[in-house]
Motif scaffolding. Structure first.
Motif, PDB file in Angstrom:
ATOM      1  N   GLN A 280       0.835  -0.877   0.370  1.00  0.00           N
ATOM      2  CA  GLN A 280      -0.588   0.007   0.147  1.00  0.00           C
ATOM      3  C   GLN A 280       1.017   1.587  -0.112  1.00  0.00           C
ATOM      4  OE1 GLN A 280      -2.834  -0.398  -0.813  1.00  0.00           O
ATOM      5  NE2 GLN A 280      -3.042  -2.464  -1.141  1.00  0.00           N
TER       6      GLN A 280
ATOM      7  N   SER B 152       2.624   4.762  -0.777  1.00  0.00           N
ATOM      8  CA  SER B 152       2.712   5.360  -1.944  1.00  0.00           C
ATOM      9  C   SER B 152       3.995   6.521  -1.790  1.00  0.00           C
ATOM     10  CB  SER B 152       1.842   6.678  -1.954  1.00  0.00           C
ATOM     11  OG  SER B 152       1.596   7.213  -1.143  1.00  0.00           O
ATOM     12  N   ASP B 153       4.290   7.534  -2.732  1.00  0.00           N
ATOM     13  CA  ASP B 153       5.295   7.769  -2.823  1.00  0.00           C
ATOM     14  C   ASP B 153       5.267   8.540  -1.045  1.00  0.00           C
ATOM     15  OD1 ASP B 153       6.050   7.617  -4.883  1.00  0.00           O
ATOM     16  OD2 ASP B 153       5.317   9.300  -6.159  1.00  0.00           O
TER      17      ASP B 153
ATOM     18  N   GLY C 143      -4.729   2.552  -1.885  1.00  0.00           N
ATOM     19  CA  GLY C 143      -4.464   3.693  -2.925  1.00  0.00           C
ATOM     20  C   GLY C 143      -4.225   4.888  -3.169  1.00  0.00           C
TER      21      GLY C 143
ATOM     22  N   ASP D 293      -3.096   8.151  -2.927  1.00  0.00           N
ATOM     23  CA  ASP D 293      -2.298   8.786  -4.072  1.00  0.00           C
ATOM     24  C   ASP D 293      -1.270   8.111  -4.259  1.00  0.00           C
ATOM     25  OD1 ASP D 293      -2.067  11.246  -3.006  1.00  0.00           O
ATOM     26  OD2 ASP D 293      -1.098  10.804  -0.891  1.00  0.00           O
ATOM     27  N   GLN D 294      -0.539   6.657  -3.730  1.00  0.00           N
ATOM     28  CA  GLN D 294      -0.314   5.078  -4.646  1.00  0.00           C
ATOM     29  C   GLN D 294      -0.796   5.174  -5.507  1.00  0.00           C
ATOM     30  OE1 GLN D 294      -1.235   1.842  -4.011  1.00  0.00           O
ATOM     31  NE2 GLN D 294       0.105   1.638  -5.578  1.00  0.00           N
TER      32      GLN D 294
ATOM     33  N   GLN E 166       0.173   7.264  -8.890  1.00  0.00           N
ATOM     34  CA  GLN E 166       1.262   8.022  -9.129  1.00  0.00           C
ATOM     35  C   GLN E 166       1.086   6.133 -10.140  1.00  0.00           C
ATOM     36  OE1 GLN E 166       4.328   6.102  -7.859  1.00  0.00           O
ATOM     37  NE2 GLN E 166       5.538   6.904  -9.623  1.00  0.00           N
TER      38      GLN E 166
ATOM     39  N   GLN F 184      -4.721   3.320   3.253  1.00  0.00           N
ATOM     40  CA  GLN F 184      -3.197   3.606   3.478  1.00  0.00           C
ATOM     41  C   GLN F 184      -2.888   4.404   4.244  1.00  0.00           C
ATOM     42  OE1 GLN F 184      -1.988   3.292  -0.029  1.00  0.00           O
ATOM     43  NE2 GLN F 184      -0.138   5.057   0.679  1.00  0.00           N
TER      44      GLN F 184
END
Length: 548
Positions: free
Chosen positions: A169, A171-172, A223, A225-226, A229, A344
């Motif tokens: 899970q 993300s940046d 998800g 933001d992930q 991207q 997230q």
């Protein structure tokens, strides 16, 4: 042939992503019906081909309506066949749950190998990033690059050093906010399959446990933001048999006898002419099956969850509704109904899917039920950035993702294989498709050298390869690419001496079940999360011939 869509228009991303999920679920459903003997292979395939044809037609319409060009012959991708499982054919009938591979012939005495590699270091300077040896036992069977949002997406356990957030899970944003085991504030992520001593133990560290799935039930919108991207890439490829995500640059995409679309860097579509291998996690009421095709990569988490979204824990023996009708925040009522939509924000700095040693694993958990058996050995890792042979390098972008090697090279062929095995004192003898037996007192070594030419634009690509290339022997990049620092991971292991004396197969790398723990499947993953100032320091060290 794997056909890339190039770029999916923004207006079509959600609908295409949903249909990618539907393709995954259709394959899993057909496999479950066949494996549970509810249908013959002919019946299951007939129904699957019809379902896939309708879904792929819908993807084409979505692309057309959004102004994108459809790949040619999309409908030919709907047809699937079955043939004998290569894993069973190669490994023999070893009984349900038995480990298949490696074989005695996969090992060679390093002293019998002729020198075949240079011991000379790359010209220029280097920058070492000290990230420890996974003392905090950060394990999981996810792969955030190849299978974002998918619990147990790798079907084997990874060692992690560096960023403490890394899981399916991530993300940046979560990676940038996380702690790290690396010095100097380097938050980069480094992960590779564990090495196990083949001692008969069922070391379940990192395997998916029942509680891991239950904790994720009804999570926040997955998800986020992930999905924006990394998840965008999952909707960018169409495979010869499926609309795919990560086939790690396998142009032919013919996973010979592997289970369909296992993700860690391979063809995530339905393999033409391949019978699905037996898998305990398909078509059973265990409630942990992720609704994927024995590890088939799911589309971005934002398309799977939508808060309480697509229920990934469905009984594979029952027909699943289209993805558009899932994701409505209600349990589909199958098995334990474990929702893939996870919070997230959960688990920053902790392993979301790790499990205590000895805990009971679930089918298809990344551990024993994915035929990964034995005690996990502790790595001794050295990680450096080097010139890769170039005169000068430039900074790599933050959040650049690179996969080196091919987790399915045993069945894909060696086009993208990059395994390199050796022993202390014998570094001029590198093995690609054999494990080394080292002299007493000498550690076994794995070496990973990552692609060091970047396209200057993308931090990832649809197959997680096209944005990166290797330089040539003189350090020159292909046209359109630029030299960046080369990540080099050198990982050493003490192999128990009693194994070397008393066993024909003393150790093995974790792998997808059908890859039979073949050494050619070794691979590693990297996400650059260095602060920009630290990356500049590393580049200056390299370009000024300093050892930092």
């Amino acid at each position: 042939m794997s056909l890339a869509l190039g770029q999916v228009p923004q207006d079509a991303k959600q609908s295409v992503g949903q249909k990618l999920a539907t393709l995954d679920q259709q394959v899993a459903q057909a496999y479950g019906q066949w494996h549970s003997k509810e249908q013959s292979s002919e019946e299951a395939l007939g129904q699957l081909n019809q379902q896939r044809s309708e879904t792929i037609r819908g993807i084409g319409e979505d692309l057309k309506n959004a102004g994108a060009e459809q790949p040619q012959d999309m409908q030919s991708m709907a047809q699937c066949q079955m043939m004998q499982d290569q894993a069973a054919a190669e490994g023999g009938d070893q009984g349900q749950g038995a480990q298949q591979g490696p074989k005695a012939e996969d090992f060679v005495n390093i002293e019998d190998v002729q020198p075949n590699a240079s011991k000379e270091a790359d010209p220029g300077g280097s920058f070492e990033t000290k990230c420890g040896n996974n003392e905090n036992e950060h394990f999981n069977s996810d792969n955030v690059i190849a299978a974002p949002g998918v619990l147990n997406g790798a079907h084997h356990v990874h060692d992690y050093v560096g960023n403490e957030d890394t899981n399916a899970q991530s993300s940046d944003e979560s990676l940038a906010a996380a702690g790290t085991t690396c010095a100097k504030g380097d938050q980069s992520t480094h992960y590779w399959p564990v090495i196990r001593s083949l001692d008969g133990n069922e070391d379940q560290r990192g395997a998916v446990q029942e509680g891991d799935v239950a904790e994720q039930q009804g999570g926040d919108q997955a998800g986020g933001d992930q999905g924006d991207q990394a998840g965008d890439q999952a909707a960018n490829d169409v495979n010869a048999n499926s609309v795919t995500e990560d086939d790690q640059g396998q142009d032919a995409g013919l996973d010979q006898g592997q289970d369909q679309g296992q993700v860690e860097g391979q063809d995530a579509g339905v393999d033409q002419g391949q019978e699905q291998p037996p898998a305990e996690d398909q078509g059973q009421d265990a409630g942990v099956d992720q609704g994927q095709d024995q590890g088939q990569e799911q589309p971005p988490a934002e398309d799977q969850g939508q808060d309480a979204g697509v229920d990934q824990g469905q009984d594979q023996g029952q027909e699943q509704p289209p993805a558009e009708d899932q994701g409505q925040g209600q349990d589909q009522g199958q098995d334990q109904g474990q929702d893939q939509g996870q919070d997230q924000g959960q688990g920053e700095g902790e392993d979301q899917v790790g499990g205590g040693e000895g805990a009971e694993a679930q089918p298809g958990d990344g551990g024993a039920n994915d035929l990964n058996v034995g005690s996990i050995l502790k790595p001794d890792a050295t990680i450096k950035l080097t010139s890769g042979g170039a005169d000068q390098v430039t900074e790599m972008p933050r959040f650049l993702r690179i996969i080196t090697g091919d987790a399915k090279a045993f069945t894909n062929g060696d086009e993208n294989a990059n395994a390199s095995w050796s022993c202390e004192g014998f570094e001029d003898r590198q093995l690609k498709d054999k494990y080394p037996i080292c002299p007493e007192g000498k550690k076994m070594i794995r070496t990973f050298k990552f692609q060091n030419c970047w396209d200057g634009q993308n931090t990832d690509s649809g197959n997680h390869r096209d944005h990166m290339e290797f330089s040539d022997d003189q350090g020159n990049c292909p046209e359109g690419f630029q030299n960046i620092p080369q990540v080099q991971q050198t990982i050493k292991y003490d192999i128990p001496q009693e194994n070397l004396v008393n066993a024909d197969t003393p150790f093995a790398v974790d792998s997808f079940p059908e890859q039979l723990h073949n050494p050619i499947t070794d691979h590693s993953d990297f996400i650059n999360v260095m602060p920009e100032d630290l990356m500049k320091t590393a580049v200056d060290c390299i370009n000024q011939d300093k050892e930092c």
